[in-house]
Design a protein around this motif. Sequence first.
Motif, mmCIF file in Angstrom:
data_model
loop_
_atom_site.group_PDB
_atom_site.id
_atom_site.type_symbol
_atom_site.label_atom_id
_atom_site.label_comp_id
_atom_site.label_asym_id
_atom_site.label_seq_id
_atom_site.Cartn_x
_atom_site.Cartn_y
_atom_site.Cartn_z
ATOM 1 N N TRP A 175 32.986 43.596 40.461
ATOM 2 C CA TRP A 175 33.488 42.288 41.013
ATOM 3 C C TRP A 175 34.923 42.387 40.527
ATOM 4 O O TRP A 175 35.759 41.820 40.937
ATOM 5 C CB TRP A 175 32.890 41.184 39.805
ATOM 6 C CG TRP A 175 33.445 39.839 40.135
ATOM 7 C CD1 TRP A 175 33.893 39.100 39.400
ATOM 8 C CD2 TRP A 175 33.099 39.009 41.413
ATOM 9 N NE1 TRP A 175 34.412 37.770 40.033
ATOM 10 C CE2 TRP A 175 34.075 37.837 41.143
ATOM 11 C CE3 TRP A 175 32.816 39.232 42.554
ATOM 12 C CZ2 TRP A 175 34.021 36.928 42.268
ATOM 13 C CZ3 TRP A 175 32.895 38.469 43.774
ATOM 14 C CH2 TRP A 175 33.473 37.295 43.530
ATOM 15 N N HIS A 176 35.293 42.868 39.327
ATOM 16 C CA HIS A 176 36.721 43.063 38.960
ATOM 17 C C HIS A 176 37.661 43.502 40.250
ATOM 18 O O HIS A 176 38.866 43.429 40.267
ATOM 19 C CB HIS A 176 36.818 43.719 37.617
ATOM 20 C CG HIS A 176 36.680 45.115 37.553
ATOM 21 N ND1 HIS A 176 37.457 46.082 37.942
ATOM 22 C CD2 HIS A 176 35.522 45.819 37.568
ATOM 23 C CE1 HIS A 176 37.076 47.056 38.010
ATOM 24 N NE2 HIS A 176 35.904 47.157 37.712
ATOM 25 N N GLU A 179 37.945 41.286 43.096
ATOM 26 C CA GLU A 179 38.826 40.078 42.763
ATOM 27 C C GLU A 179 40.213 40.768 42.651
ATOM 28 O O GLU A 179 41.309 40.018 43.287
ATOM 29 C CB GLU A 179 38.774 39.773 41.202
ATOM 30 C CG GLU A 179 37.719 38.364 41.170
ATOM 31 C CD GLU A 179 37.670 37.861 39.680
ATOM 32 O OE1 GLU A 179 38.082 38.668 38.591
ATOM 33 O OE2 GLU A 179 37.739 36.553 39.639
ATOM 34 N N SER A 183 43.252 39.470 45.371
ATOM 35 C CA SER A 183 44.174 38.726 44.688
ATOM 36 C C SER A 183 45.622 38.626 45.239
ATOM 37 O O SER A 183 45.935 39.429 46.446
ATOM 38 C CB SER A 183 44.333 39.155 43.226
ATOM 39 O OG SER A 183 45.177 40.393 43.126
#
Length: 253
Positions: A175-176, A179, A183
């Motif tokens: 997930w990171h 993101e 971003s």
Amino acid sequence: MRYCILASGSRGNSTFIETQYARILVDVGLSAKKIEDYLKSIEIDPDSIDSIVLTHAHTDHVRGVGQLAHKYKLPIYAHPETLDAITPKLKQGQKIEPWQEAFYVKDAFFTPFHLSHDCYPTFGYLIRENSKTLAICTDLGVTTERVADHLRSANILILESNHDPLMLMNGTYPWHLKERIASRVGHLSNVEAGELIRNVYNMNMEKIILAHLSEDNNTSKLALNTVLEIVGNQLEPYIHVIEQRRISEVFQL
Ligand SMILES: [Zn+2]
Ligand SMILES: [Zn+2]
């Protein structure tokens, strides 16, 4: 001007540019050996390269810079903070050319412009020879009107079209990482690339090259189709897609 994208994407980036008097590599994100092989495959003697210009200090853009610059005694042009970041890769006595604003490499005039990316600082470049301008604009999370303003003056636009937002979100990345990529300091999606092209396209643009595609979260077909949906099929003849593992043809501007 002649140019060839030796590699583009997270496994490594490097673009060869030739003006009347200069042979330049923008980024050296592959091993020196691979760069040599690619150059030879387009009949360019690595010994004839004059200079290296860097966009930012991420590994996929600087992997082989120390080795290549040392072996061929190439000066490295980059923003002072980028040079600081790559110092550990450089050998003693390595020639560096820090720039603060627009600069010449022989007859090639480089105008840097800031990109929003999670490596500070990151730049795109306008590269001008006589009246012709090539733009390199990859590794940006978001577009700004300032970036668009620069791109409008390009005859050739090499633009990031990194990922399909759905493939990214439904994919296997943690997930990171998802993101980070999506971003404002990550990478441009196909949709964002299409919107940017729609914003900047004008009659002086001869070619738009979609680059820095993700191998996991994109396909060349998807990138092209998404962009065409946004800009209209009439631009299809002008749009090329660069695949990660394939060297581009040698284009003439
Ligand atoms: Zn990159
Ligand atoms: Zn990057």
